[in-house]
Design a protein around this motif. Structure first.
Motif, PDB file in Angstrom:
ATOM      1  N   ALA A  84     -11.446  14.847  12.359  1.00 55.49           N
ATOM      2  CA  ALA A  84     -12.490  13.828  12.931  1.00 55.49           C
ATOM      3  C   ALA A  84     -11.673  12.449  13.048  1.00 55.49           C
ATOM      4  CB  ALA A  84     -13.581  13.529  12.174  1.00 55.49           C
ATOM      5  N   LEU A  85     -11.157  12.549  12.372  1.00 60.44           N
ATOM      6  CA  LEU A  85     -10.253  10.821  12.782  1.00 60.44           C
ATOM      7  C   LEU A  85      -9.090  11.630  13.048  1.00 60.44           C
ATOM      8  CD1 LEU A  85      -9.426   9.594   8.868  1.00 60.44           C
ATOM      9  CD2 LEU A  85     -11.086   8.664  11.279  1.00 60.44           C
ATOM     10  N   ALA A  86      -8.388  12.774  13.233  1.00 62.25           N
ATOM     11  CA  ALA A  86      -7.663  13.247  13.884  1.00 62.25           C
ATOM     12  C   ALA A  86      -7.877  13.261  15.429  1.00 62.25           C
ATOM     13  CB  ALA A  86      -6.275  14.297  13.459  1.00 62.25           C
ATOM     14  N   SER A  87      -8.774  13.958  15.039  1.00 66.78           N
ATOM     15  CA  SER A  87      -8.853  14.150  16.816  1.00 66.78           C
ATOM     16  C   SER A  87      -9.892  12.888  17.696  1.00 66.78           C
ATOM     17  CB  SER A  87      -9.556  15.718  16.884  1.00 66.78           C
ATOM     18  OG  SER A  87     -11.347  14.638  16.422  1.00 66.78           O
ATOM     19  N   SER A  88      -9.743  11.555  16.691  1.00 67.83           N
ATOM     20  CA  SER A  88     -10.681  10.870  17.631  1.00 67.83           C
ATOM     21  C   SER A  88      -9.704   9.943  19.132  1.00 67.83           C
ATOM     22  CB  SER A  88     -11.051   9.519  16.646  1.00 67.83           C
ATOM     23  OG  SER A  88     -11.620   8.161  17.507  1.00 67.83           O
ATOM     24  N   THR A  89     -10.324   9.684  19.636  1.00 70.29           N
ATOM     25  CA  THR A  89      -9.637   9.251  20.527  1.00 70.29           C
ATOM     26  C   THR A  89      -8.934   7.181  21.154  1.00 70.29           C
ATOM     27  OG1 THR A  89     -11.155   8.859  22.165  1.00 70.29           O
ATOM     28  CG2 THR A  89      -9.903  10.521  22.466  1.00 70.29           C
ATOM     29  N   SER A  90     -10.767   7.043  19.835  1.00 69.46           N
ATOM     30  CA  SER A  90     -10.297   5.941  19.458  1.00 69.46           C
ATOM     31  C   SER A  90      -9.552   4.972  18.633  1.00 69.46           C
ATOM     32  CB  SER A  90     -12.093   5.199  19.378  1.00 69.46           C
ATOM     33  OG  SER A  90     -13.064   6.037  20.147  1.00 69.46           O
ATOM     34  N   LEU A  91      -9.449   5.374  17.657  1.00 70.96           N
ATOM     35  CA  LEU A  91      -8.648   4.926  16.250  1.00 70.96           C
ATOM     36  C   LEU A  91      -6.910   4.300  16.573  1.00 70.96           C
ATOM     37  CD1 LEU A  91      -9.383   5.160  13.035  1.00 70.96           C
ATOM     38  CD2 LEU A  91      -8.127   6.503  12.819  1.00 70.96           C
ATOM     39  N   LEU A 137      -1.368  10.187   8.470  1.00 69.95           N
ATOM     40  CA  LEU A 137      -2.215  10.518  10.053  1.00 69.95           C
ATOM     41  C   LEU A 137      -2.237   9.469  10.829  1.00 69.95           C
ATOM     42  CD1 LEU A 137      -4.685  11.828  10.766  1.00 69.95           C
ATOM     43  CD2 LEU A 137      -6.548   9.537   9.859  1.00 69.95           C
ATOM     44  N   ALA A 138      -1.804   8.675  10.183  1.00 71.80           N
ATOM     45  CA  ALA A 138      -0.912   6.903  11.160  1.00 71.80           C
ATOM     46  C   ALA A 138       0.098   7.669  11.668  1.00 71.80           C
ATOM     47  CB  ALA A 138      -1.252   5.753  10.283  1.00 71.80           C
ATOM     48  N   SER A 139       1.199   8.136  10.594  1.00 75.88           N
ATOM     49  CA  SER A 139       2.209   8.724  11.841  1.00 75.88           C
ATOM     50  C   SER A 139       1.873   9.883  13.367  1.00 75.88           C
ATOM     51  CB  SER A 139       3.415   9.002  10.917  1.00 75.88           C
ATOM     52  OG  SER A 139       4.712   9.717  11.414  1.00 75.88           O
ATOM     53  N   GLU A 140       1.414  10.968  12.615  1.00 75.05           N
ATOM     54  CA  GLU A 140       0.675  11.622  13.171  1.00 75.05           C
ATOM     55  C   GLU A 140       0.176  11.557  15.092  1.00 75.05           C
ATOM     56  OE1 GLU A 140      -3.046  14.793  13.400  1.00 75.05           O
ATOM     57  OE2 GLU A 140      -1.632  15.247  11.739  1.00 75.05           O
ATOM     58  N   ARG A 141      -1.036  10.163  14.621  1.00 74.15           N
ATOM     59  CA  ARG A 141      -1.566   9.768  15.711  1.00 74.15           C
ATOM     60  C   ARG A 141      -0.889   8.589  16.505  1.00 74.15           C
ATOM     61  NH1 ARG A 141      -6.877   9.220  16.005  1.00 74.15           N
ATOM     62  NH2 ARG A 141      -5.853   8.077  18.076  1.00 74.15           N
TER      63      ARG A 141
END
Length: 287
Positions: A84-91, A137-141
């Motif tokens: 869910a976090l990986a697919s969020s466009t808001s984070l 996760l942060a790097s991926e996003r």
């Protein structure tokens, strides 16, 4: 902001954000067990499916902070919410509350942000694993992130005064042992500062100004509250539990000057004395 784990530290951060007008929600194992404040709590438990309101908050959150302790596989909250976090466009920002347990003992020497995280205990390795999962996760996003390696937290409701009043204080002594502390309200200030000064892969070691022996802190609290000190025990006494003995194995001082400069932050409680005095004035330890 979504705070994963509304425990002692998570609530302090969430209350500070609410006071600044930020929409905040958090997670607990059982929301029905928590009532009486303005914090919105969602259920997050390994044996419970993810509720739609929680997933909606994940999708809307611009920042997430995890305060939940790791397990052998890293961060249990991230395991459940990673998709869910990986697919969020808001984070835009992810933060993780870690521990200075990731550093091996320095025999009273100093550590800072450039020190090697060389801890080899199971808790150190679990913390490091969880840190890397959040950083990945942060790097991926492609978003900013912050890891906060914290010393022992204390504050109103959780301090030596409360332990003395409840008869739970332990007067354990190890010669030469010192460590830093951090008031929970100073932690809330640090998180706010990191949000205001975001950077990729931020690493922070916030701490007070005075690494001190635990028996010194206990003696000050006993003086404030008019309590007799419990009987003294040596840290390697067989009567001291293995878990408590492990707590006294780490012996290091934290140099937080770089963290303070990066975040333009100074502690409101520069030593345990100011923190315990504040707790005493608010009623902690009263008979």
């Amino acid at each position: 902001m979504l705070v994963l784990g509304l425990g002692y530290s998570g609530q302090a951060v969430a209350r500070r954000l609410l006071a600044q007008g930020v929409e905040v929600a958090g997670t607990v194992r059982d929301p029905a067990a928590h009532r009486g404040d303005a914090l919105l709590r969602h259920r997050l438990a390994a044996d419970h499916p993810l509720d739609p309101p929680l997933l909606d908050m994940v999708a809307r959150a611009e920042a997430v902070l995890c305060t939940i302790p790791p397990d052998a596989d890293g961060d249990p909250a991230l395991r459940q919410l990673r998709d869910a976090l990986a697919s969020s466009t808001s984070l835009r920002w992810a933060g993780y509350l870690s521990s200075t347990a990731v550093y091996a003992s320095r025999d009273g020497g100093w550590i800072d942000e450039a020190s090697l995280a060389d801890g080899t205990t199971p808790s150190a390795l679990q913390r490091l694993h969880a840190e890397r999962q959040w950083q990945a996760l942060a790097s991926e996003r492609g978003i900013d992130s912050a890891v906060f390696r914290l010393p022992g937290l204390y504050g109103r409701g959780r301090n030596a005064l409360v332990q003395l009043a409840a008869g739970r204080a332990r007067h354990v002594v190890r010669a030469g042992l010192v460590f830093n502390r951090l008031h929970v309200e100073d932690l809330a200030d640090v998180v706010m500062a990191a949000l205001q000064h975001p950077q990729p892969a931020g690493l922070y070691l916030p701490a007070d100004d005075e690494p001190a022996p635990p028996q010194e802190v206990l003696a000050y609290a006993a003086q404030l509250g008019g309590y007799a000190l419990p009987a003294q025990q040596q840290w390697d006494d067989p009567a001291v539990s293995p878990s408590l003995r492990r707590f006294y194995e780490g012996n290091k001082r934290i140099d937080s000057r770089r963290t303070r400069a990066m975040l333009q932050w100074q502690p409101r409680f520069p030593s345990y004395r100011e923190g315990l005095q504040d707790a005493w004035e608010q009623g902690d330890g009263r008979r």
